[in-house]
Motif scaffolding. Structure first.
Motif, short mmCIF file in Angstrom:
data_model
loop_
_atom_site.label_atom_id
_atom_site.label_comp_id
_atom_site.label_asym_id
_atom_site.label_seq_id
_atom_site.Cartn_x
_atom_site.Cartn_y
_atom_site.Cartn_z
N GLU A 28 -9.59 -3.92 -0.85
CA GLU A 28 -8.51 -2.95 -0.67
C GLU A 28 -8.02 -2.91 0.78
N THR A 29 -8.92 -3.14 1.72
CA THR A 29 -8.52 -3.16 3.13
C THR A 29 -7.67 -4.40 3.42
N ILE A 30 -8.07 -5.53 2.85
CA ILE A 30 -7.29 -6.77 3.03
C ILE A 30 -5.90 -6.61 2.41
N ASP A 31 -5.84 -6.01 1.21
CA ASP A 31 -4.54 -5.81 0.55
C ASP A 31 -3.65 -4.88 1.38
N ARG A 32 -4.24 -3.83 1.93
CA ARG A 32 -3.45 -2.91 2.76
C ARG A 32 -2.93 -3.63 4.01
N PHE A 33 -3.76 -4.47 4.61
CA PHE A 33 -3.30 -5.20 5.79
C PHE A 33 -2.17 -6.17 5.45
N ASN A 34 -2.27 -6.83 4.32
CA ASN A 34 -1.20 -7.75 3.92
C ASN A 34 0.12 -7.00 3.74
N ASP A 35 0.04 -5.82 3.13
CA ASP A 35 1.24 -5.00 2.96
C ASP A 35 1.77 -4.54 4.32
N TYR A 36 0.85 -4.15 5.19
CA TYR A 36 1.24 -3.74 6.55
C TYR A 36 1.95 -4.89 7.26
N PRO A 81 -17.68 -0.15 9.02
CA PRO A 81 -16.85 1.05 9.16
C PRO A 81 -15.36 0.68 9.12
N LEU A 82 -14.56 1.57 8.58
CA LEU A 82 -13.16 1.28 8.29
C LEU A 82 -12.39 0.76 9.50
N LEU A 103 -11.19 -6.09 12.94
CA LEU A 103 -11.63 -7.47 12.74
C LEU A 103 -10.65 -8.25 11.86
N ILE A 104 -10.10 -7.62 10.83
CA ILE A 104 -9.10 -8.29 9.99
C ILE A 104 -7.88 -8.65 10.81
N PHE A 105 -7.42 -7.73 11.65
CA PHE A 105 -6.28 -7.99 12.54
C PHE A 105 -6.60 -9.14 13.49
N TYR A 140 1.03 3.98 7.24
CA TYR A 140 -0.12 3.43 7.95
C TYR A 140 -0.35 4.09 9.32
N GLY A 141 0.20 5.27 9.49
CA GLY A 141 0.09 5.94 10.79
C GLY A 141 -1.33 6.30 11.20
N LYS A 142 -2.26 6.33 10.24
CA LYS A 142 -3.65 6.68 10.54
C LYS A 142 -4.58 5.47 10.53
N THR A 143 -3.99 4.30 10.65
CA THR A 143 -4.81 3.08 10.69
C THR A 143 -4.96 2.60 12.13
N TYR A 144 -5.96 1.77 12.34
CA TYR A 144 -6.13 1.17 13.67
C TYR A 144 -4.99 0.20 13.98
N TRP A 145 -4.46 -0.43 12.93
CA TRP A 145 -3.35 -1.37 13.15
C TRP A 145 -2.16 -0.66 13.80
N TYR A 146 -1.86 0.52 13.31
CA TYR A 146 -0.71 1.25 13.86
C TYR A 146 -0.99 1.67 15.30
N TYR A 147 -2.20 2.16 15.56
CA TYR A 147 -2.57 2.53 16.93
C TYR A 147 -2.46 1.32 17.84
N LEU A 148 -2.94 0.21 17.38
CA LEU A 148 -2.98 -1.01 18.17
C LEU A 148 -1.58 -1.45 18.59
N GLN A 149 -0.60 -1.32 17.71
CA GLN A 149 0.73 -1.86 17.97
C GLN A 149 1.75 -0.84 18.44
N PHE A 150 1.53 0.45 18.09
CA PHE A 150 2.61 1.41 18.36
C PHE A 150 2.20 2.64 19.16
N ASN A 151 0.94 2.96 19.19
CA ASN A 151 0.54 4.18 19.91
C ASN A 151 0.58 3.93 21.40
N GLU A 152 1.48 4.62 22.09
CA GLU A 152 1.65 4.41 23.53
C GLU A 152 1.20 5.61 24.35
#
Length: 589
Positions: A546-554, A518-519, A525-527, A576-588
């Motif tokens: 495509e997920t790896i490429d998006r993470f590299n750009d992020y 799942p996305l 896991l990539i993070f 990237y506001g709708k990614t888990y990466w953004y939630y992980l680092q910025f959603n407070e």
């Protein structure tokens, strides 16, 4: 001829007003009306009747509950609202005319106040019927010309009216006193008024001591709802004092007829002025009383009960800001539509507390049991449903949850007890009789998806319920095949930013039949692999390019702006506001 023309012209604005009134509630408050029906239950039984009349105002409560049962249709509910409002308008017009004031706008004023109050989802229809009874009694009183008949109606009838209408009878006593002092010419009207006051004080106090058990501070108000705030409280106060204010005004206008002719003439100017006033009234209702966000929230609740998950998500998309109930229901809808692990961060999240509601003795009990029912956490579903009945009284939703839960547990006697209540209702009898057949032939429960699911996943081992948790690990120990418990466990770990445990739990993806990672799990896991220098990929799966490429750009964008966190959040949020990466680092939140 002129009088007939005037009379016909009057019907046009009145018709427009009440058509607008109907459409306002039918279209803009439809979920509000449906919510009111779910909050109570009218039972066709003598026990229910006795219970409603065990306190002053029994007729108000009973009639309100009777009509509210028809709110299973918002259109019928809006029609009942409109009929009640029209009756109040007619009675107000009659009463004011009897006291020298004949004006549509002044007569419509109580209807406007009622529209404000009924825009509040906690203002029950019984309150509206109480006000209708209030005006009906006073209209009957002023229609009697013979003094002795009026006195008899008050001294013999008002005590009974207090028993039936409770706090709604107190303004009637005051209105009767005003009528006697200002508009009657009997020599003894002062003495009669004094006896009216004594009666109005004595009857409620004696009733509280001899007939009812009622708190001292509620003797003169019950069952009037006074726990309102802001514009709704002001509207309630004005609703009760409006007619008492009009009576002295009518007395003064009778004394000074020249003023009356100037203030209340029948002319084009007065008609236009009245229309402007009514438009302003409508504006006040829409801007100050109508609660669009509450209506959307109740709409989400309604669609959850109907299992209309895509409609839940459509409303949630439009809901602004962070609301715990909306987030809780959105996550339920995401799971049931198969999107929780791929779309969860398309919507606002507030951590793992957004997966359930806190245990609190308020509306949380009413809404919060849904998650336990769907998780097949049967005992906790029963617990929340029972507590909701204690907190709110009889309501169909909690009774249904209790019946299903007791049937699953094999407590057929208890299930039969609650089914007997629903069997004495108008709109839930069919549902109840179907479940009665289940008790006689338990094999039929296999045809009921809700009961069969809960029975198949029924916990067999004992564990303590977490006060504000979901016992997901305990549920999975009992039934590892409980996919909802598994996904909610993953969701809770994602929301709590617990990457270590996500890596461990994600190892079981194949057991639950996932064709790919799942996305949001993939993003986590990539993070995790990148920052922990790991290479954790669930067996049998691989990360999408495509997920790896998006993470590299992020990661590149983050590195570029990391010296200024606010700028980084802004730049990354755009893409990237709708990614888990953004939630992980910025959603407070």
């Amino acid at each position: 001829m002129i009088r007939q023309v005037k009379s016909k012209i009057r019907y046009i604005p009145i018709s427009i007003l009440f058509i607008s009134y109907f459409l306002y509630f039918a279209l803009l408050n439809r979920y509000h009306i449906l919510f009111l029906e779910q909050n109570q239950l009218f039972v066709w039984s003598t026990d229910f009747l006795k219970e409603q009349f065990s306190s002053p105002g029994g007729l108000v409560v009973y009639s309100g509950s009777f009509f509210t049962q028809f709110f299973v249709s918002s259109w019928i509910g809006a029609f009942i609202y409109t009929l009640n409002a029209f009756a109040i308008f007619v009675l107000s017009f009659y009463i004011f005319k009897k006291h020298n004031i004949e004006n549509i706008v002044l007569s419509f004023f109580p209807v406007w106040l009622l529209a404000i109050l009924q825009s509040n989802e906690f203002f029950t229809f019984g309150q509206a019927t109480g006000f209708l009874l209030l005006l009906s009694y006073f209209a009957l009183y002023v229609s009697i010309n013979k003094s002795r008949s009026r006195y008899l109606l008050f001294f013999a009838g008002w005590p009974i009216f207090y028993l039936l209408a409770g706090g709604f009878s107190i303004p009637v006593a005051f209105l009767c006193i005003l009528h006697e002092l200002l508009f009657r010419r009997e020599k003894k009207h002062y003495i009669i008024s004094v006896f009216y006051v004594i009666t109005a004080v004595l009857v409620p106090n004696l009733s509280a001591r001899l007939i009812f058990y009622i708190q001292p501070d509620k003797i003169f108000t019950y069952p009037v709802i006074t726990e309102l705030h802001s514009i709704f409280l002001y509207a309630l106060i004005l609703l009760f004092i409006w007619t008492p204010l009009i009576l002295p005004a009518g007395f003064l206008l009778y004394k000074f007829k020249s003023i009356k002719n100037r203030l209340l003439p029948w002319s084009i100017t007065s008609i236009l002025t009245g229309m402007i006033i009514i438009v302003l009234m409508a504006f006040v209702v829409y801007k100050l009383a109508y609660n669009k966000m509450a209506e959307m929230m109740l709409g989400i609740d309604h669609h959850v009960q109907q299992a209309e998950w895509n409609k839940v998500l459509k409303l949630s998309d439009r809901y602004p800001g962070y609301n715990t109930l909306v987030i809780y229901y959105t996550n339920l809808a995401l799971f049931n539509s198969g999107k929780l692990m791929d779309k969860m961060f398309d919507y606002p999240q507030i951590g793992s507390q957004g997966l359930r509601l806190k245990w609190q003795r308020n509306l949380n009990l009413f809404f919060g049991g849904e998650i336990f029912s769907q998780l097949a956490y049967n005992n906790e579903s029963i617990h929340w449903a029972f507590e909701a009945l204690v907190a709110k009284g009889l309501n169909p939703r909690s009774l249904k949850k209790l019946i299903v839960g007791c049937t699953v547990n094999g407590n057929y006697d208890i299930a039969r007890k609650y089914l007997s209540i629903l069997d004495r209702t108008l709109f839930y009898r069919k549902w109840a009789r179907q479940r009665f057949r289940y008790l006689s032939d338990p094999g039929l429960t296999k045809k009921d998806p809700e009961i069969s699911k809960s029975a198949n996943l029924l916990a067999r081992s004992n564990f303590f319920s977490e006060v504000n948790g979901l016992n997901l690990k305990d549920l999975l120990k009992n039934h590892p095949e409980n996919k909802m418990a598994y996904e909610y466990l993953l969701a809770s770990l994602l929301l709590d930013r617990n990457l270590d445990d996500i890596a461990k739990v994600a190892a079981n993806l194949k057991f639950y039949g996932y064709k790919g990672i799942p996305l949001h799990i993939e993003e986590a896991l990539i993070f995790y692999d990148f920052y922990e220098n790991q290479n954790i990929v669930p067996e049998g799966y691989s990360f999408r390019k495509e997920t790896i490429d998006r993470f590299n750009d992020y990661a590149r964008t983050y590195t570029k702006f990391r010296s200024d966190r606010k700028v980084a959040a802004y730049e990354l949020g755009k893409k990237y506001g709708k990614t888990y990466w953004y939630y992980l680092q910025f959603n407070e939140n």
